[in-house]
Structure formats: C-alpha cells, structure tokens
Design a protein around this motif. Sequence first.
Motif, PDB file in Angstrom:
ATOM      1  N   ASP A   1     -31.124  22.087 -12.845  1.00  0.00           N
ATOM      2  CA  ASP A   1     -31.028  21.063 -11.803  1.00  0.00           C
ATOM      3  C   ASP A   1     -31.387  21.701 -10.459  1.00  0.00           C
ATOM      4  N   ALA A   2     -32.465  21.237  -9.880  1.00  0.00           N
ATOM      5  CA  ALA A   2     -32.928  21.828  -8.610  1.00  0.00           C
ATOM      6  C   ALA A   2     -32.743  20.856  -7.446  1.00  0.00           C
ATOM      7  N   SER A   3     -31.882  19.839  -7.616  1.00  0.00           N
ATOM      8  CA  SER A   3     -31.720  18.913  -6.489  1.00  0.00           C
ATOM      9  C   SER A   3     -31.139  19.666  -5.295  1.00  0.00           C
ATOM     10  N   ASP A   4     -31.608  19.347  -4.129  1.00  0.00           N
ATOM     11  CA  ASP A   4     -31.271  20.026  -2.873  1.00  0.00           C
ATOM     12  C   ASP A   4     -31.879  21.420  -2.757  1.00  0.00           C
ATOM     13  N   LEU A   5     -32.712  21.784  -3.695  1.00  0.00           N
ATOM     14  CA  LEU A   5     -33.351  23.108  -3.612  1.00  0.00           C
ATOM     15  C   LEU A   5     -34.867  22.966  -3.434  1.00  0.00           C
ATOM     16  N   LEU A   6     -35.444  23.993  -2.856  1.00  0.00           N
ATOM     17  CA  LEU A   6     -36.900  24.089  -2.801  1.00  0.00           C
ATOM     18  C   LEU A   6     -37.370  24.884  -4.018  1.00  0.00           C
ATOM     19  N   VAL A   7     -38.476  24.451  -4.591  1.00  0.00           N
ATOM     20  CA  VAL A   7     -39.073  25.178  -5.716  1.00  0.00           C
ATOM     21  C   VAL A   7     -40.397  25.751  -5.210  1.00  0.00           C
ATOM     22  N   LEU A   8     -40.410  27.056  -5.041  1.00  0.00           N
ATOM     23  CA  LEU A   8     -41.578  27.728  -4.462  1.00  0.00           C
ATOM     24  C   LEU A   8     -42.255  28.585  -5.527  1.00  0.00           C
TER      25      LEU A   8
END
Length: 454
Positions: free
Chosen positions: A45-52
């Motif tokens: 779960d990457a909600s509220d995160l940046l995926v770089l």
Amino acid sequence: MAEWIIRGGSVAGPRGVEFADVAIEAGKILAVGRDLNITAERTIDASDLLVLPGIVDVHTHPVYLDDLESLPITAAHGGITTVIHFAYAKPGDGLMDTIHRFREEAEAVSILDFGLHGGLFDPAHQSHEIPLAIDVGVTSHKMFMTYAKLGWMTDDYQLMRTLDILGRVGGMGMVHAENGLATDYLEDKTNAAGEDPLDVFVATRPAILEAEAIHRAIAMAQVAGCSLYIPHMTAQLGLEVLGRARALGYRVFAETCPQYLTLTEAALREQGPLVKIGPPLRSESDRLALWQGLATGLLDTIASDHAAKAKTRDDDFFAAAFGSPQAETMLPLAYHGGVGGNRLSLKRLVQVMCENPARIFGLYPQKGVIQPGSDADLVLFDPHANVQITQAAQHSNASYTAYEGMSVCGAPVLSMQRGEILLENGEVHTDSRRGRFLRTKCGNATIADLKSRQ
Ligand SMILES: [Zn+2]
C-alpha cells in the motif's frame, strides 16, 4: 498474476507524477496505471507515498572508509539502487587490471547494481588501455586537473591526448576541474606567510580557477570531438562557462552534489576538516545559482561524491583529507531543499537523480525510469516524514555527517532492486549479495534530448 503490486502511490513516471499502481514480475516493471486489474502475490500500500525510480548515483568512491561492500549499504539506506563507482588506477596500476579488480570484488560483495568509471592518475601510461575498457563497458574516464602536489594532476598534454583517444572510441571524458598549479601556488604562499589554512582554504581555491579549468576542459574536449561530463560543479562562475558551451551546442554534461546545494563556506567555521572537500563549499549566492541551474536544465544531475574519510573536527585542517560521506543523506536533502524549498518540481528532481544519470551513462531505460520493461528499481518516499539527520542513525563507516542535527522533511521508507526488497522499515536486506555489473554506454544521450523532456 504479478509478483508484486504497489497500489495507490503518486508515481513519478516519464511523463510526470500521477496516481497509479505499479505491477512487477520477474524483476521487471510489468505495468503502470490507475486501478490496474492485475492480481499479485503480494501487495504494497503506497497511499500517501511517492513512488520514485531508484536513485542512480553516478559519483561514488568506494576506496576509503566505505568500500565496495559497505558503500552500497549506506547508499541503499538513502534510496539509491544503482551506483557508478570510480575505479581509481593509481600510478603503476594498469587501467584494465584495476577495472577487473573492482568488478570482481564488487560482484562478490555489492548489494547494488553498479557500473564503473575509469579514474586515470597516470594517463601517460594508462590511456592506451581506454579502447579495451570501452569494450568491457567502462566508457567514462576521469582525470584530475588539480591536486598537483599530491601527484594526481594530469597536465594539458596528457589531458588533450586522453580526450583525443576517448573521442575516437566514443567514450566520455570527466575532469575534476580546478587549476591545480595555480591553487598549489596560492596554498604555498599562504602557508609561507603562516596563515591559518582554515582561513584561506576557499581563497586558495577560488571559483574563477574552477571556472577556468572547466573552460579549458570544454575547449579541449571540443577539439577532440569528445563528450565531457563535469562532476561536482560548485559556482556561478562555472555555470556561466557551462552556459556558453551549451549555447554553442557542445556536448557537455554537468553535475552538482548535495553538499554544494545545502552548505556554504560558513560551515567551514563550524565543522572545520569535516567539510574540507574539493572543490570547496562556496557562497550562498553560488548555492542558490546551483538550484537555479538544476531548475533551468543547465545542470543535468545530482550525485553524491561519497568519499568517507577518517577525520574529526579537531584534526589539523591542512593535513586532513578531502571528501565526506554523502550518499545516504542525498535524496532527503535534495527533496527537502528542492521540492520542499519550491526550487525543483518533483518531476525535475527525478530527472536529475534518476533519468538523466541513467541516460548520460547509457543505462536508460533499464534504470532511471518507471515504465513497463524497466528493471523494478523503485523507492517509496514519504514526503511528510520529519527526520533529524544524525551520525548515529547513518550507516556509513565515517564517524560524522556534515548535516548533524539538521531537520529535513521526507524520507525513503522502502526500496526495491529488480523486484526484490532492499530497504524496509529502516533496514537494508544485506543477506544476499546480488549486485550486477552494468556496462555503461556514453554516446546516446544528447543535451537536446535531455532538454526536450523537461
Ligand atoms: Zn569525487
């Protein structure tokens, strides 16, 4: 069915930042899109995160306190997934022997995928091996225009000769650009006068002598028909020289480093030898000009120049070594100062830390981008995490960080290399040694190409 799916993050893709899922299979990115209708063995779960994209650090020195094994570990804690090390061939060393030694050792111990630059200390006896190095995927080669007293300096004859060889075989020249003999004279003069080396350090290495060397290297590279990469640019005067070369259409790429974007010469008073680096930290207006240069596209990359040396604040300043640990703090500092400081868009930050380094050294699109078919090298970044930088929380073998006590907003929380978790909950998985050697290929990227994507 995919192996992994990363759901609901803000993904920094090649066209910009958008909410998307990222599916991963067999170490590669399988798909990127909104609400992907793909089932996976495991979900993040990457909600509220940046995926770089994983950070590509093209300027590392694994020959001091942090070596080919430990440098990638501290780097991985900072969200870096690919490094390009300098393989330093000292006088008496063969270039190919050095490259083979670095490659074999790193393949045995590195957790990160890595490429190599040649580092020629004695080009008169080493440059003839450059065509062989190109054949094995080591296509960028650095020389020093400074450190004459240390015996590291390449004179203009050998610099011209080496750039000529590089130009003929499609390699790229790199230079540490400072006028070595002039700075040595200034240092000798101030030493003879009994001046405190700390007081005169920057004055003996003035920005104009850096700009002069940049100009000289650019001129020689142009005559040789060779592309050039200038590491660690520090000053407005250097940017002016670079801007002129760019306006003339010369193929010159340029880098700056987190230390020059974050600190100024004022830090010398507070930290002494700990921030003795070459070229030196400069003025506040230079620092702001570097951010501007990154934003406008004059500067192409941020890289760490990680060189962890043994020193303390109380050491004799003159005797202390040049260099500092930088890899682990690089992404948080660049994010904090750049995106947090409204100096760079997130898209531009990703260009200068992932896409451009990969493009310039021919690792793109395997590295440096989140798109189907690329290696699943990713970093999940929490832009809201408030972190205080301390040496105690760092993983370098250096006994200090130049940023002790500094608070930054933003931290990497998870990273993957080729679909396997590298960084998680503040720990780097070091159990399996799985870094692979990457052949670089300098010659595909053009300035116009990099500019057109901005
Ligand atoms: Zn360096």
